[in-house]
Write a protein that holds these residues in place. Structure first.
Motif, short mmCIF file in Angstrom:
data_model
loop_
_atom_site.label_atom_id
_atom_site.label_comp_id
_atom_site.label_asym_id
_atom_site.label_seq_id
_atom_site.Cartn_x
_atom_site.Cartn_y
_atom_site.Cartn_z
N TYR A 163 73.13 180.28 51.83
CA TYR A 163 73.81 180.25 50.53
C TYR A 163 74.79 181.41 50.38
CZ TYR A 163 69.92 177.15 49.35
OH TYR A 163 68.99 176.14 49.35
N LEU A 164 75.83 181.14 49.59
CA LEU A 164 76.85 182.13 49.22
C LEU A 164 76.84 182.24 47.71
CD1 LEU A 164 79.49 183.83 49.79
CD2 LEU A 164 80.71 181.66 49.59
N ARG A 165 76.98 183.44 47.21
CA ARG A 165 77.05 183.64 45.76
C ARG A 165 78.12 184.67 45.44
NH1 ARG A 165 74.93 183.01 40.84
NH2 ARG A 165 74.55 184.86 39.55
N TYR A 166 78.86 184.41 44.39
CA TYR A 166 79.83 185.36 43.84
C TYR A 166 79.23 185.92 42.56
CZ TYR A 166 83.58 183.91 47.00
OH TYR A 166 84.34 183.67 48.10
N SER A 167 78.94 187.21 42.54
CA SER A 167 78.34 187.85 41.36
C SER A 167 78.48 189.37 41.53
CB SER A 167 76.87 187.47 41.24
OG SER A 167 76.09 188.16 42.20
N PRO A 168 78.00 190.16 40.57
CA PRO A 168 78.01 191.61 40.75
C PRO A 168 77.13 192.05 41.93
CG PRO A 168 77.82 191.09 38.44
CD PRO A 168 77.66 189.80 39.19
N GLY A 169 76.17 191.23 42.33
CA GLY A 169 75.32 191.56 43.47
C GLY A 169 73.86 191.28 43.22
N PRO A 201 76.00 176.22 48.66
CA PRO A 201 75.36 176.00 49.97
C PRO A 201 76.39 176.07 51.09
CG PRO A 201 75.58 173.93 48.78
CD PRO A 201 76.05 175.01 47.85
N LEU A 202 76.01 176.67 52.20
CA LEU A 202 76.92 176.85 53.33
C LEU A 202 76.78 175.82 54.45
CD1 LEU A 202 76.98 180.73 53.59
CD2 LEU A 202 78.74 179.22 52.67
N PRO A 203 75.59 175.30 54.75
CA PRO A 203 75.51 174.35 55.87
C PRO A 203 76.38 173.12 55.63
CG PRO A 203 73.34 175.14 55.27
CD PRO A 203 74.28 175.61 54.20
N ALA A 204 77.05 172.69 56.68
CA ALA A 204 77.91 171.50 56.58
C ALA A 204 77.06 170.24 56.48
CB ALA A 204 78.82 171.41 57.80
N CYS A 263 86.31 179.83 50.03
CA CYS A 263 87.49 179.81 49.15
C CYS A 263 87.24 179.09 47.82
CB CYS A 263 88.67 179.17 49.88
SG CYS A 263 89.30 180.18 51.22
N GLN A 264 86.15 178.37 47.71
CA GLN A 264 85.90 177.56 46.52
C GLN A 264 85.79 178.37 45.24
OE1 GLN A 264 82.46 175.04 46.88
NE2 GLN A 264 83.14 173.71 45.23
N TYR A 265 85.28 179.59 45.31
CA TYR A 265 85.05 180.37 44.10
C TYR A 265 85.78 181.71 44.10
CZ TYR A 265 81.56 176.93 42.87
OH TYR A 265 80.94 175.75 42.56
N TRP A 275 78.35 187.49 48.35
CA TRP A 275 77.24 187.91 49.20
C TRP A 275 76.44 186.70 49.65
CZ3 TRP A 275 72.05 187.86 47.07
CH2 TRP A 275 71.98 187.61 45.71
N LEU A 276 75.73 186.87 50.75
CA LEU A 276 74.95 185.81 51.37
C LEU A 276 73.48 186.01 51.07
CD1 LEU A 276 76.69 185.95 54.86
CD2 LEU A 276 77.24 184.43 52.95
N LEU A 277 72.77 184.91 50.92
CA LEU A 277 71.36 185.00 50.58
C LEU A 277 70.58 183.82 51.11
CD1 LEU A 277 70.71 183.58 47.14
CD2 LEU A 277 73.05 184.21 47.69
#
Length: 134
Positions: A21-27, A52-55, A72-74, A85-87
């Motif tokens: 997973y990818l997330r855009y946030s303060p962290g 979600p990152l998996p294709a 690039c989506q967000y 960040w990745l999680l």
């Protein structure tokens, strides 16, 4: 957390299931204080909203193409002070945009500005970025 600097490294982490997973946030520290909120209703959701990152199975192009698109989506979130960040985590539901909501978060890595730049270039070179579906 370490930092991921290029699409090849991101593809490896995604393929291994380390960072699905990818997330855009303060962290992660900020996100640990509360779950995501649906901005339109004001309701708290039962987890963090993630990308979600998996294709998917139908994707037959290189994984790096898919990942560049997802990164690039967000990007607009960067203007609001977010940091990518990745999680890893456990999916418990879906948000209003059908995005996974996850709990039991394990932060994995920051996404570097160099990776963001590479993803943007890659996305625009390899795909029809912004092409309408209609």
């Amino acid at each position: 957390m370490f930092t991921v600097h290029d699409l090849a490294e991101l593809a490896e982490l995604t393929s291994l299931g380390v960072a699905p997973y990818l997330r855009y946030s303060p962290g992660p520290e900020s996100d640990a204080r509360h779950p995501s909120r649906d901005h339109e209703s004001g309701l708290l959701m039962p987890g963090l909203s993630v990308n979600p990152l998996p294709a998917p199975g139908w994707w037959s192009l290189p994984l790096e193409d898919w990942l560049a698109r997802r990164v690039c989506q967000y990007l607009r979130e960067l203007r609001e002070g977010a940091r990518p960040w990745l999680l890893n985590g456990r999916q418990v539901d879906f948000g209003p945009d059908n995005e996974p909501l996850v709990v039991d978060i394990t932060p994995v890595a920051w996404v570097s500005p160099a990776l963001l730049d590479q993803a943007q270039r890659h996305y625009h070179q390899r795909l029809n970025a912004g092409e309408s579906t209609h």
